[in-house]
Design a protein around this motif. Sequence first.
Motif, mmCIF file in Angstrom:
data_model
loop_
_atom_site.group_PDB
_atom_site.id
_atom_site.type_symbol
_atom_site.label_atom_id
_atom_site.label_comp_id
_atom_site.label_asym_id
_atom_site.label_seq_id
_atom_site.Cartn_x
_atom_site.Cartn_y
_atom_site.Cartn_z
ATOM 1 N N LEU A 6 0.862 -1.185 0.000
ATOM 2 C CA LEU A 6 0.000 0.000 0.000
ATOM 3 C C LEU A 6 0.892 1.226 0.000
ATOM 4 N N ASP A 7 0.562 2.185 -0.849
ATOM 5 C CA ASP A 7 1.335 3.422 -0.936
ATOM 6 C C ASP A 7 0.360 4.587 -1.091
ATOM 7 N N SER A 8 0.515 5.604 -0.250
ATOM 8 C CA SER A 8 -0.361 6.764 -0.304
ATOM 9 C C SER A 8 0.322 7.980 0.304
ATOM 10 N N LYS A 9 0.040 9.128 -0.244
ATOM 11 C CA LYS A 9 0.422 10.366 0.416
ATOM 12 C C LYS A 9 -0.594 10.598 1.525
ATOM 13 N N VAL A 10 -0.185 11.312 2.571
ATOM 14 C CA VAL A 10 -1.085 11.627 3.671
ATOM 15 C C VAL A 10 -1.019 13.120 3.953
ATOM 16 N N ALA A 11 -2.078 13.627 4.557
ATOM 17 C CA ALA A 11 -2.158 15.043 4.909
ATOM 18 C C ALA A 11 -2.899 15.182 6.227
ATOM 19 N N GLY A 12 -2.674 16.296 6.894
ATOM 20 C CA GLY A 12 -3.348 16.559 8.163
ATOM 21 C C GLY A 12 -2.409 16.351 9.329
ATOM 22 N N SER A 13 -2.939 15.854 10.432
ATOM 23 C CA SER A 13 -2.171 15.640 11.664
ATOM 24 C C SER A 13 -1.473 14.291 11.612
ATOM 25 N N CYS A 14 -0.386 14.229 10.842
ATOM 26 C CA CYS A 14 0.334 12.975 10.609
ATOM 27 C C CYS A 14 1.732 13.008 11.209
ATOM 28 N N PHE A 15 1.919 13.847 12.219
ATOM 29 C CA PHE A 15 3.235 14.033 12.825
ATOM 30 C C PHE A 15 4.173 14.480 11.711
ATOM 31 N N THR A 16 5.222 13.760 11.422
ATOM 32 C CA THR A 16 6.145 14.175 10.365
ATOM 33 C C THR A 16 5.953 13.374 9.080
#
Length: 118
Positions: free
Chosen positions: A56-66
Motif C-alpha cells: 500500500l502506498d499513499s500520500k497523507v495530509a493533516g495531523s500525521c506528525f512528520t
Amino acid sequence: MPATLIFLLVVSIIGSAQSQTWAGTYTADPSCNKAGCCCFSGQVVVIKTPPNTYALDSKVAGSCFTLTSLSGSTTLTGYTGSLTISGVPIYLQLSSDSRNITATTPFSSTCIAQANKV
C-alpha cells in the motif's frame, strides 16, 4: 416461495461469495478531518505481490506528525488487514463490494480515512 424471493436469495448468496479485490487505485475521500486526523491524500495504490501480500502506498495530509506518505506491505485476510507505520498500527477494512478502503487507528475513534476505487 415466490420466484422473486428465490431470485433475490440466490443473488444475495452469489454476491456474498464473491471474493474481495484489494488491488487497485483509490482516490482519497476529502471528508476526512485534516485539522485533527491523518488522512489519505490524492491516490492510494494497492498492489498484490504473491502469494497473498499487498503493498500500500499513499500520500497523507493533516495531523500525521512528520509523515507525508504511508508505504508498507501486509498480508490481508478477507476484508481486513493492518499495517504498522512508525510504531502506529493502522487497521484496514475493504468494503464488501471492494470499492472502498477505510483506515483507522486505535489512538482515535473519530479519525477515519477513506478512499474510493477509481
